[in-house]
Design an enzyme around this catalytic site. Structure first.
Site, PDB file in Angstrom:
ATOM      1  N   ASP A 299       0.972  -1.212  -0.031  1.00 52.89           N
ATOM      2  CA  ASP A 299      -0.041  -0.074   0.013  1.00 52.89           C
ATOM      3  C   ASP A 299       0.937   1.437   0.026  1.00 52.89           C
ATOM      4  O   ASP A 299       2.051   1.216   0.069  1.00 52.89           O
ATOM      5  CB  ASP A 299      -0.951  -0.106   1.136  1.00 52.89           C
ATOM      6  CG  ASP A 299      -2.300   0.736   0.964  1.00 52.89           C
ATOM      7  OD1 ASP A 299      -3.167   0.459   1.618  1.00 52.89           O
ATOM      8  OD2 ASP A 299      -2.185   1.826   0.063  1.00 52.89           O
TER       9      ASP A 299
HETATM   10  C1  GLC Z   1      -4.383   4.264  -0.308  1.00 55.50           C
HETATM   11  C2  GLC Z   1      -5.257   3.124  -0.119  1.00 55.50           C
HETATM   12  C3  GLC Z   1      -5.176   2.081  -1.178  1.00 55.50           C
HETATM   13  C4  GLC Z   1      -5.116   2.776  -2.379  1.00 55.50           C
HETATM   14  C5  GLC Z   1      -3.871   3.239  -2.603  1.00 55.50           C
HETATM   15  C6  GLC Z   1      -3.352   3.934  -3.715  1.00 55.50           C
HETATM   16  O1  GLC Z   1      -4.174   4.800   0.794  1.00 55.50           O
HETATM   17  O2  GLC Z   1      -4.975   2.363   1.176  1.00 55.50           O
HETATM   18  O3  GLC Z   1      -6.569   1.201  -0.914  1.00 55.50           O
HETATM   19  O4  GLC Z   1      -5.401   1.581  -3.340  1.00 55.50           O
HETATM   20  O5  GLC Z   1      -3.267   4.233  -1.578  1.00 55.50           O
HETATM   21  O6  GLC Z   1      -4.256   5.090  -3.992  1.00 55.50           O
END
Ligand code: GLC
Length: 705
Positions: free
Chosen positions: A253
């Site tokens: 993430d």
């Molecule tokens: C965010 C979220 C994740 C998302 C990623 C990219 O913080 O936790 O679900 O896909 O970053 O935006």
């Protein structure tokens, strides 16, 4: 070895260490520095880059400027639609319409791919039972059975074949794993659970998504049982890659590898890179720790090269499977046409169909609904969300355009007038009162036959990190409805537009009707008017329990019986039961369940039993019923929930029409994890129910010997 793997291995064999590391690097911003890194082959993927022209420009750098010409993989958060916005996932889950979920995902993938996006960070498959958590809006609710089927449906939709036969976009089941168990509903907080809970409840939706062919997984921000998920060998290598044989790729993430430092799990950025690679995170989203430190780590410790090779192989395989080497570029004509272009009518039609199927009729006293323009000649539309384009789309609506949204007020004017006179007064803001707003709304309602009041949450009250300590309506909105009730005799139909269950016992007592509409997306107004006027008979069923009070959380239907069931009330200051239970939803017609039959009342441990029940539409309107099959294993080597959903059938019935629905109860449905957490079917008695929701149904008994 399949051709994809062979091709990836051949390419890997030609790559330098720097080129390999470059594939593991993803950035979510794209300024001059990232442009340069792309041209140097030091970035393998980007997100938050939009527009075919921009994407092609970056792709040309990767394909034509670098030594091996490995294309970029462009990702984005296409969560519940790209241009056409469908209901938020929690709302979509209320449709229990797996085909519809797959269709929505396919359309979203087509729209995204047309603009150069070939990877979506969806579906989010985190089970949660805590509506304080903002991200419950992105989930498909509390139940492992429904969420598992939904996960697989969405993966199939996102990865449906494009005209060249490649997956339209790569899906990404997230957030692996346990993120929905965060303490206190506080996003990113600690999760701690038994291995049994992990295996029985948290992991199945991920496994279903992977068995459906998901090409990627995203590791979570949160820690699980003392180890951050993005540093967990147990989760990523032992379970995901070894036990399940997952051959796709794992992306972290956003900066979650570097965040191992803040968890207190890594010394510094270099150590976090080592721990992320060891754990099995193949691609580093945004933190740059792989770009900055993998080369030195591998020079100090050459055995790590094998882990890097595995990571790069996985990434290359995904790119090959997507056909990126054959078709790295996207047509740029979309760039201009899409800018002003309305969304395709067929997409809006699907958004409307999905939205109205997501609407749950919670209450309809004295049959005030459906609205009858013959009787109800003057309709007041009130509430801060009745004419709010942006908030109608809900969280993660990304590329959805406000101007495409049909609000409730739009639809009242286009679909109801001139059959009846329609009037609109917001009456209140979402979080603040409006000067004289209540007075104006009360005056309008007093002059009308029915008041439809659209209240709830803005999109910025739900979704990532928008957690609440109280799952209630904002006070100014509750006061608006209370004053309408107090000062007028006009029947009140409340429409909730929200991203989480809201504890609204007062509405339950005083409103004439309550409709749960979630955030429905682009076709919000059209879907709501379809349901409010009866053009569509509501068929939604709750995918999440609605508590009476925040203090009841966590509250879910498949709880344990405990050693003292009902000896005392759960709380001395609140009724025990939920406001509305899992699986609940009303219709404008009525259904009767009769003749629950088990083909056999006793089966061996490897046998199955056919279950059937007759359902009759005993009302005056055609309608859809979702018959739900629940079981309870009365005695087992581990305590079992008082109910577990193990099947559902959706049937449309004409007034007076009956049908028989069938289910099979076998190993898959009756099995459990024994004390060694091994799947087995234990002998014993089971209660079996089939009915309209988790608190009602015809009951039978089945013995396994
Ligand atoms: C965010 C979220 C994740 C998302 C990623 C990219 O913080 O936790 O679900 O896909 O970053 O935006």
């Amino acid at each position: 070895m399949d051709k994809v793997e062979q091709r990836a291995k051949d390419l890997l064999a030609k790559m330098t260490l720097a080129e390999k590391i470059g594939q593991t690097v993803q950035y979510g911003r794209c300024e001059e520095r990232e442009h340069k890194l792309v041209a140097e082959g030091k970035i393998g993927s980007l997100l938050n880059v939009h527009g075919p022209k921009k994407i092609n420009e970056l792709q040309r750098l990767a394909v034509e400027e670098t030594r091996l010409g490995i294309p970029l993989l462009i990702g984005d958060d296409v969560i519940h639609g790209f241009r056409t916005i469908f209901p938020i996932p929690l709302g979509e889950a209320a449709s229990w319409d797996l085909e519809g979920m797959e269709k929505n995902a396919r359309i979203a993938a087509e729209e995204a791919a047309a603009e150069g996006i070939r990877w979506t960070f969806a579906p989010m498959v985190d089970i949660t039972r805590d509506p304080r958590w903002g991200r419950i809006a992105e989930s498909t609710g509390e139940d492992v059975y429904l969420s598992s089927l939904a996960a697989a449906a969405k993966v199939r939709g996102f990865q449906s074949p494009n005209e060249d036969g490649y997956p339209t976009v790569a899906a990404c089941v997230k957030h692996f794993a346990g993120y929905g168990w965060i303490e206190g509903g506080r996003d990113y907080d600690t999760t701690d659970m038994s291995e049994r809970t992990l295996r029985e409840t948290v992991l199945p939706p991920f496994e279903h998504g992977i068995r459906a062919g998901a090409l990627s997984v995203m590791s979570a921000f949160s820690e699980l049982n003392g180890v951050p998920a993005s540093g967990s060998r147990y989760l990523l290598r032992d379970i995901l890659k070894r036990e399940w044989g997952f051959d796709g790729m794992v992306v972290s993430d956003w900066e979650s590898i570097e965040e191992l430092i803040y968890h207190g799990y890594a010394e510094d950025r270099k150590d976090s890179a080592l721990k992320g690679l060891n754990a099995g995170v193949d691609m580093d989203m945004q933190s740059g720790v792989y770009l900055d430190h993998l080369e030195a780590l591998i020079q100090d410790n050459p055995e790590l090269l094998e882990l890097l090779d595995d990571a790069v192989l996985r990434i290359l395989q995904v790119k090959i499977r997507l056909g990126l080497f054959e078709n790295p570029y996207v047509s740029e004509e979309a760039e201009d046409s899409l800018k002003g272009q309305a969304i395709p009518a067929s997409h809006l039609a699907q958004a409307r169909d999905s939205a109205r199927k997501s609407i749950v009729l919670l209450q309809n006293n004295s049959g005030i609904l459906p609205l009858d323009t013959g009787k109800h000649q003057k309709l007041a539309l009130i509430g801060p969300l009745a004419d709010d384009r942006h908030n109608s789309m809900g969280c993660w609506a990304w590329k959805g355009r406000d101007e495409d949204v049909v609000t409730v007020w739009d639809a009242f004017q286009s679909e109801i007038a001139p059959k009846a006179e329609v009037f609109f007064e917001p009456g209140s803001g979402i979080l603040e009162e409006l000067d004289d707003g209540v007075e104006r709304a009360v005056k309008l309602a007093g002059q009308c036959d029915v008041a439809v009041v659209v209240v709830g949450e803005s999109e910025a009250m739900t979704g990532e990190h928008y957690n609440v300590t109280s799952i209630t309506l904002p006070p100014c909105q509750e006061r608006l409805i209370q004053e309408l009730k107090r000062q007028t005799d006009t029947p009140i139909v409340v429409v909730l537009m929200n991203g989480r269950p809201l504890a609204t016992p007062w509405l339950h007592e005083h409103a004439d009707a309550v409709v749960e509409a979630w955030h429905l997306g682009t076709a919000t107004g059209l879907a709501l008017v379809d349901v409010l006027t009866g053009a569509y008979n509501p068929s939604g069923r709750l995918p999440i329990t609605i508590p009476r009070a925040t203090g009841q959380i966590p509250m879910y239907y498949n709880r344990k019986n405990t050693g003292r069931p009902h000896l005392y009330e759960d709380y001395i200051d609140c009724d025990d039961d939920p406001l509305y239970p899992f699986g609940y939803g009303l219709s404008y017609t009525t259904f009767e369940y009769t003749d629950l039959q088990l083909e056999r009342h006793q089966i061996g441990r490897d046998e199955s039993a056919q279950v059937s029940v007759s359902i009759t539409n005993t009302g005056s309107r055609v309608g859809e019923e979702t018959a739900q099959l629940y079981i309870r294993d009365l005695v087992a080597s581990s305590t079992r929930p008082v109910k577990e959903l193990k099947g559902f059938r959706k049937v449309w019935l004409l007034p007076g029409e009956s049908c028989t629905v069938h289910f099979t109860l076998g190993r898959e449905e009756l099995g459990l994890l024994d004390e060694r957490l091994e799947f087995t079917v234990e002998p014993g008695k089971f209660h079996v129910w089939v009915g309209p929701h988790s608190e009602e149904g015809l009951q039978a008994e089945l013995a396994v010997v």
